[in-house]
Design a protein around this motif. Structure first.
Motif, short mmCIF file in Angstrom:
data_model
loop_
_atom_site.label_atom_id
_atom_site.label_comp_id
_atom_site.label_asym_id
_atom_site.label_seq_id
_atom_site.Cartn_x
_atom_site.Cartn_y
_atom_site.Cartn_z
N VAL A 75 0.86 -1.18 0.00
CA VAL A 75 0.00 0.00 0.00
C VAL A 75 0.90 1.23 0.00
O VAL A 75 1.75 1.38 0.88
CB VAL A 75 -0.92 0.03 1.23
CG1 VAL A 75 -1.78 1.29 1.23
CG2 VAL A 75 -1.80 -1.22 1.29
N VAL A 76 0.73 2.10 -0.99
CA VAL A 76 1.58 3.28 -1.13
C VAL A 76 0.79 4.52 -0.76
O VAL A 76 -0.34 4.72 -1.22
CB VAL A 76 2.10 3.41 -2.58
CG1 VAL A 76 2.98 4.65 -2.73
CG2 VAL A 76 2.87 2.15 -3.00
N PHE A 77 1.39 5.36 0.09
CA PHE A 77 0.82 6.67 0.40
C PHE A 77 1.34 7.67 -0.62
O PHE A 77 2.53 7.69 -0.94
CB PHE A 77 1.21 7.12 1.80
CG PHE A 77 0.69 6.23 2.90
CD1 PHE A 77 -0.49 5.52 2.75
CD2 PHE A 77 1.37 6.11 4.10
CE1 PHE A 77 -0.99 4.71 3.76
CE2 PHE A 77 0.89 5.30 5.13
CZ PHE A 77 -0.29 4.60 4.96
N SER A 78 0.47 8.55 -1.11
CA SER A 78 0.83 9.45 -2.21
C SER A 78 1.86 10.48 -1.81
O SER A 78 2.16 10.69 -0.62
CB SER A 78 -0.42 10.15 -2.75
OG SER A 78 -0.77 11.24 -1.90
N ALA A 79 2.37 11.19 -2.81
CA ALA A 79 3.42 12.18 -2.59
C ALA A 79 2.96 13.35 -1.73
O ALA A 79 3.79 14.08 -1.18
CB ALA A 79 3.93 12.71 -3.94
N HIS A 80 1.65 13.54 -1.61
CA HIS A 80 1.13 14.70 -0.88
C HIS A 80 1.15 14.50 0.63
O HIS A 80 0.99 15.47 1.38
CB HIS A 80 -0.31 14.98 -1.32
CG HIS A 80 -0.46 15.08 -2.80
ND1 HIS A 80 -0.96 14.04 -3.57
CD2 HIS A 80 -0.14 16.07 -3.66
CE1 HIS A 80 -0.96 14.41 -4.85
NE2 HIS A 80 -0.47 15.63 -4.93
N THR A 97 3.11 -1.00 4.13
CA THR A 97 2.99 0.32 3.55
C THR A 97 4.33 0.85 3.06
O THR A 97 5.38 0.56 3.62
CB THR A 97 2.40 1.33 4.56
OG1 THR A 97 3.26 1.40 5.71
CG2 THR A 97 1.00 0.92 4.98
N LEU A 98 4.25 1.66 2.01
CA LEU A 98 5.40 2.36 1.45
C LEU A 98 5.02 3.83 1.37
O LEU A 98 4.03 4.18 0.72
CB LEU A 98 5.74 1.81 0.06
CG LEU A 98 6.17 0.35 0.02
CD1 LEU A 98 6.16 -0.17 -1.42
CD2 LEU A 98 7.56 0.18 0.63
#
Length: 327
Positions: A75-80, A97-98
């Protein structure tokens, strides 16, 4: 018939910044190591071409974590960036998570937390509802941050009594932020700020390049970027404030080259989440109507690169081994 002449100024730098490049590489590397699907909370960056490309490779974009099954997939959290509540929920569910949050946004998060720990109320200069602002405000308990969106709000904002600190969204107009800050500092002389301004180097450089193109005669500036991209919209505003007409377009299909008729010099730039391929496509579209004399207007050279998360820099591990270790 001979094509009319047109001088095309290309802003440098333009397009992808280090934070955007890192975020995209995180998703691509997760897909390469673990296969599809890789879940991404929100758009990884604000550009539909980037999102569609990653979706085609196996990324699944969701709005919230409750849309993701407990299947152990990355699961990737966005750049924001994300609020702390999202991180807490991912830990509760033991998700792999990444974090693709831009390191410059993470710096703002840490500043806000540090000021809060020292008893300061935060005045955050930014735009309501933007994912970065939501993430920054979500670093602190409710009521710990007051959002200031304009000079008008800066003139009337009434924060709680006590020490104050300020921080800002990283993708704002440099000039507009300076105006808001000047009002806040005049009203609150003891206002504490960051050691270095929070507007990121890439945002500042791209805005400076737009000003330089207008100074060299560009009466029309074409900005390649998404309409919901804060930094792209700011580039259009900067061009107009500098005295040029500006248009914000998502891709070459939206460009009618006739809009450059009557302009001797046109500037072309791209927001920090827009691929260079779109800029080249715009150039080709203009070249179909005009005899172009192209010149690059350079205001800075960017050599910054951000490292990937440790989980992706380490030797690849199978998803099965990660899941077993978590169990």
């Amino acid at each position: 018939m001979d094509r009319p002449s047109l001088t095309l100024l290309l802003a440098a730098p333009r397009g992808f910044c280090a934070g955007v490049d890192r975020a995209i590489r995180i998703v691509e590397e997760a897909l390469a190591r673990h296969g599809a699907p890789v879940y991404v909370r929100h758009e990884i960056v604000h550009n539909r071409h980037v999102v569609d490309d990653l979706r085609g490779k196996g990324a699944v974009f969701v709005q919230e974590l409750d849309e993701i099954p407990d299947d152990g997939r990355p699961v990737v959290f966005s750049a924001h960036g994300v609020p702390r509540s999202v991180v807490t929920e991912s830990l509760r569910r033991r998700m792999f998570t990444l974090d693709a949050t831009c390191p410059l946004v993470t710096k703002v998060h840490r500043e806000a937390a540090r000021h809060h720990a020292r008893g300061r109320h935060i005045l955050l200069i930014g735009h309501a509802g933007h994912p970065e602002v939501v993430g920054t405000m979500g670093q602190l308990p409710p009521g710990g941050v007051t959002l200031v969106e304009s000079i008008a709000q800066a003139l009337t904002v009434a924060p709680p009594d006590g020490p104050l600190a300020w921080t800002s969204q990283t993708t704002l107009s440099v000039d507009d932020t300076a105006g808001i800050l000047a009002v806040l500092q005049d009203r609150f002389p003891d206002l504490v700020g960051p050691a270095k301004e929070d507007i990121c180097y890439a945002t500042s450089n791209r805005q400076a390049a737009v000003k330089a193109m207008v100074a060299k005669g560009a009466s029309l500036v074409i900005v390649v970027g998404a309409p919901h991209s804060s930094n792209s919209r700011r580039l259009s505003e900067v061009a107009e404030q500098a005295g040029a007409k500006a248009v914000l377009l998502q891709d070459p299909s939206e460009l009618d080259p006739a809009m450059a008729d009557g302009h001797a010099t046109v500037g072309l730039t791209a927001g920090a989440s827009a691929p260079e391929s779109l800029v080249q496509g715009m150039t080709r579209t203009l070249a179909g109507r005009f005899a172009l004399a192209t010149e690059e207007v350079t205001v800075a050279e960017e050599r910054i690169a951000f490292r990937l998360p440790a989980a992706l820099e380490a030797a690849p591990a199978t998803l099965a081994s990660r899941t077993l270790a978590a169990d």
